[in-house]
Design a protein around this motif. Sequence first.
Motif, PDB file in Angstrom:
ATOM      1  N   ILE A 149       0.787  -1.346  -0.113  1.00  0.00           N
ATOM      2  CA  ILE A 149       0.067  -0.086  -0.022  1.00  0.00           C
ATOM      3  C   ILE A 149       0.769   1.314   0.025  1.00  0.00           C
TER       4      ILE A 149
ATOM      5  N   VAL B 178       2.019   1.717  -3.754  1.00  0.00           N
ATOM      6  CA  VAL B 178       1.068   2.147  -4.780  1.00  0.00           C
ATOM      7  C   VAL B 178       0.327   3.189  -4.523  1.00  0.00           C
ATOM      8  N   LEU B 179       0.367   3.627  -3.208  1.00  0.00           N
ATOM      9  CA  LEU B 179      -0.662   4.783  -2.810  1.00  0.00           C
ATOM     10  C   LEU B 179      -0.034   5.549  -1.556  1.00  0.00           C
TER      11      LEU B 179
ATOM     12  N   ALA C 269     -10.768   3.149  -2.618  1.00  0.00           N
ATOM     13  CA  ALA C 269      -9.391   3.776  -3.383  1.00  0.00           C
ATOM     14  C   ALA C 269      -8.342   2.836  -3.352  1.00  0.00           C
ATOM     15  N   ILE C 270      -7.968   2.546  -1.792  1.00  0.00           N
ATOM     16  CA  ILE C 270      -6.995   1.904  -1.656  1.00  0.00           C
ATOM     17  C   ILE C 270      -7.153   0.417  -2.225  1.00  0.00           C
TER      18      ILE C 270
ATOM     19  N   LYS D 220      -8.844  -0.395  -4.766  1.00  0.00           N
ATOM     20  CA  LYS D 220      -8.752  -0.473  -6.294  1.00  0.00           C
ATOM     21  C   LYS D 220      -7.035  -0.369  -6.698  1.00  0.00           C
ATOM     22  N   ALA D 221      -6.344   0.590  -5.710  1.00  0.00           N
ATOM     23  CA  ALA D 221      -4.798   0.445  -5.901  1.00  0.00           C
ATOM     24  C   ALA D 221      -4.166  -0.691  -5.964  1.00  0.00           C
ATOM     25  N   VAL D 222      -4.582  -1.380  -4.884  1.00  0.00           N
ATOM     26  CA  VAL D 222      -3.893  -2.831  -4.832  1.00  0.00           C
ATOM     27  C   VAL D 222      -4.402  -3.503  -5.678  1.00  0.00           C
ATOM     28  N   GLU D 223      -5.644  -3.786  -6.090  1.00  0.00           N
ATOM     29  CA  GLU D 223      -6.323  -4.599  -7.226  1.00  0.00           C
ATOM     30  C   GLU D 223      -5.375  -4.180  -8.492  1.00  0.00           C
ATOM     31  N   ALA D 224      -5.281  -2.930  -9.085  1.00  0.00           N
ATOM     32  CA  ALA D 224      -4.586  -2.414 -10.052  1.00  0.00           C
ATOM     33  C   ALA D 224      -3.164  -2.964 -10.233  1.00  0.00           C
ATOM     34  N   TYR D 225      -2.483  -3.021  -9.121  1.00  0.00           N
ATOM     35  CA  TYR D 225      -1.212  -3.259  -9.080  1.00  0.00           C
ATOM     36  C   TYR D 225      -1.119  -5.036  -9.129  1.00  0.00           C
TER      37      TYR D 225
END
Length: 161
Positions: free
Chosen positions: A31, A34-35, A145-146, A148-153
């Motif tokens: 996390i 990515v964020l 948002a967190i 979705k950022a993990v998922e995108a990675y």
Amino acid sequence: MGIVTYETENSSPIPPAKLFKAFVLDADNLIPKVLPQAIKSVEVLEGNGGPGTIKLVTFGEASSYKSVKHRVDTIDKENFTYSYSIIEGDALSGTIESISNEIKIIAAPDGGSITKNISHYHPKGKAQVHITEEEIKGGKEKASAIFKAVEAYVVANPDAY
């Protein structure tokens, strides 16, 4: 009013085991990577990552909070469940003693997963927890948002987990 509870649910194309590994087991590393504007760092203060472990979460510049301490309550790698409690920090207002969170990742019919999160806001003593719909909505948006950022990675790096 007592304990205030709210639930969120997110669907993902990522299978439960892979998502649990990224979103729970490696969250302290992933996390902030990515964020970083949301979470700057996570430091283990006590423990080995299992139940009873205390972590210091330092937020990034996008957050209105500085930091919180959270305690790992349970972790079940076989059933993809994890629970933790925020026990200290400026995210706890004057009336909130702690915030407990339960995460469960289950298989979706399409081969992906569904992540369910239940948050419980525990008041101090006989205090009333006053959380507005706006605050709940904001918290859900940040958590989403967190996620979705993990998922995108994980989608962009399929061999990472």
